[in-house]
Design an enzyme around this catalytic site. Sequence first.
Site, PDB file in Angstrom:
ATOM      1  N   GLU A  54      22.725  32.584 -34.036  1.00 30.90           N
ATOM      2  CA  GLU A  54      22.532  34.033 -34.033  1.00 30.90           C
ATOM      3  C   GLU A  54      22.736  34.630 -32.639  1.00 30.90           C
ATOM      4  O   GLU A  54      23.308  35.704 -32.501  1.00 30.90           O
ATOM      5  CB  GLU A  54      21.138  34.398 -34.556  1.00 30.90           C
ATOM      6  CG  GLU A  54      20.899  34.035 -36.018  1.00 30.90           C
ATOM      7  CD  GLU A  54      21.880  34.708 -36.963  1.00 30.90           C
ATOM      8  OE1 GLU A  54      22.545  35.678 -36.560  1.00 30.90           O
ATOM      9  OE2 GLU A  54      21.987  34.248 -38.110  1.00 30.90           O
ATOM     10  N   CYS A 210      33.986  44.805 -47.481  1.00 30.31           N
ATOM     11  CA  CYS A 210      33.730  46.186 -47.031  1.00 30.31           C
ATOM     12  C   CYS A 210      33.961  46.265 -45.529  1.00 30.31           C
ATOM     13  O   CYS A 210      33.073  46.561 -44.745  1.00 30.31           O
ATOM     14  CB  CYS A 210      32.295  46.578 -47.390  1.00 30.31           C
ATOM     15  SG  CYS A 210      31.978  48.359 -47.310  1.00 30.31           S
ATOM     16  N   CYS A 217      38.602  48.336 -51.484  1.00 27.24           N
ATOM     17  CA  CYS A 217      37.929  49.037 -52.581  1.00 27.24           C
ATOM     18  C   CYS A 217      38.591  48.744 -53.923  1.00 27.24           C
ATOM     19  O   CYS A 217      37.954  48.845 -54.973  1.00 27.24           O
ATOM     20  CB  CYS A 217      37.934  50.542 -52.327  1.00 27.24           C
ATOM     21  SG  CYS A 217      37.090  51.035 -50.803  1.00 27.24           S
ATOM     22  N   CYS A 220      36.812  45.901 -55.532  1.00 34.85           N
ATOM     23  CA  CYS A 220      35.407  45.788 -55.133  1.00 34.85           C
ATOM     24  C   CYS A 220      34.499  45.855 -56.352  1.00 34.85           C
ATOM     25  O   CYS A 220      34.598  46.790 -57.158  1.00 34.85           O
ATOM     26  CB  CYS A 220      35.042  46.907 -54.159  1.00 34.85           C
ATOM     27  SG  CYS A 220      33.301  46.882 -53.679  1.00 34.85           S
ATOM     28  N   CYS A 226      29.706  53.246 -55.813  1.00 39.97           N
ATOM     29  CA  CYS A 226      29.732  53.439 -54.362  1.00 39.97           C
ATOM     30  C   CYS A 226      29.828  54.926 -54.049  1.00 39.97           C
ATOM     31  O   CYS A 226      30.802  55.587 -54.382  1.00 39.97           O
ATOM     32  CB  CYS A 226      30.911  52.692 -53.733  1.00 39.97           C
ATOM     33  SG  CYS A 226      31.079  52.977 -51.956  1.00 39.97           S
TER      34      CYS A 226
END
Length: 377
Positions: A54, A210, A217, A220, A226
């Site tokens: 991380e 995304c 899209c 998607c 959305c």
Amino acid sequence: MIRALFMSRFTIALDKTRNAYKFFSESLLGWDEHIDRGMPWQGEKDPYKIWLSEILLQQTRVQQGLSYYLNFVEAYPTVQDLAKAEDDEVFRLWQGLGYYSRCRNLLHTARFITNELDGVFPHSYDELLKLKGIGTYTAAAISSFAFGDLRPVIDGNVLRVISRFFGIEDPIDTKSGRNAISKLTKSCIEITDNSAAYNQAIMNFGAIQCTPKFPKCSNCPLVNYCKAYQLNLVSQIPIKSKKIKKRERYFVYFNIESNEHILIKKRTDRDIWQNLYELPMTELSTPFRNLESISENWAIPIRKELIESLNISTTFKQNLTHQKIIATYVDISLIESNELATKPYFWVSKSELDQYAFPKIILDFLKVRARQLGISY
DNA sequence: AACCCGGGGCA
DNA sequence: TGCCCAGGGTT
């Protein structure tokens, strides 16, 4: 009668919202089932390795951070190994990744955990948050991935995916925008019973489906609900209110070579590239014109009488987040070799340069210089 | 809240 | 070129 009507409408609205959370979370988890990005930390349960991954990936693309992660895990398999490493060695391993304060905080926290916490990572979000280099995102990531806390992560991917799906038109770099997204992420993750899978899924979704530019899209699984897509605002959301302004800085670097050695020093000021090494340098307030004009800012730690020649070599530019660096390099040859170096400056054999971490703009120069000389740094 | 902290990849 | 990236620290 009126009260009953109000209650009923309220219930329906709430239920619709709840369905939206449910649809969102379950669609993401379904989408993520057949995604494998080949990330070695995926499914990792060792909090040390999760933490390491991380930190390495803060503001860094997975593809760029991957090789660094593998190198770090090999060099330092445990937090104790990292804690007892030399600073310069760790910074050398970090070289080229940028945001070097991450490396300093990484070392500080490794030593803190080893020496003060008996080598045991804190298990709670609040305790993780107290560690240097761990903010809200990283604390949430470690507590959900390593310890199974129901804690939503909010990174760049989450900000984008959530703000698009729910049509958040408040700028994401304002308090109101952040609050709206924070509330939504909590609602969405509470629908699920696997926060690690949910957090993994939404970040994968942001990175693959995304995307910031040209999101996919057309195929998607979330597109029907959305908000940004319905409002034709996909390319506008997320909205940012701030725009960063960049200042230009003019550096003159002196490449002083003598007897197969080169003069360097460590950067210690509260400035860019702290803890990295560089050549002797001076900074100008205006662009470099010629050698005569900088003689007033003379910053070379060598007596002028020893200088045989002094020639402009090359110019490199480097774009940072808030600065643009324009560096002019000057090659200096000495009449006699081996004047004793003073104060922060010291001679390094060219064959040992690879033990020190340099900013990219120095590495670029050294690479060109090595090619001129027919050697490899 | 505003500003600072790198380097790579992309259109 | 401008934007973004599995953000955090400082003031």
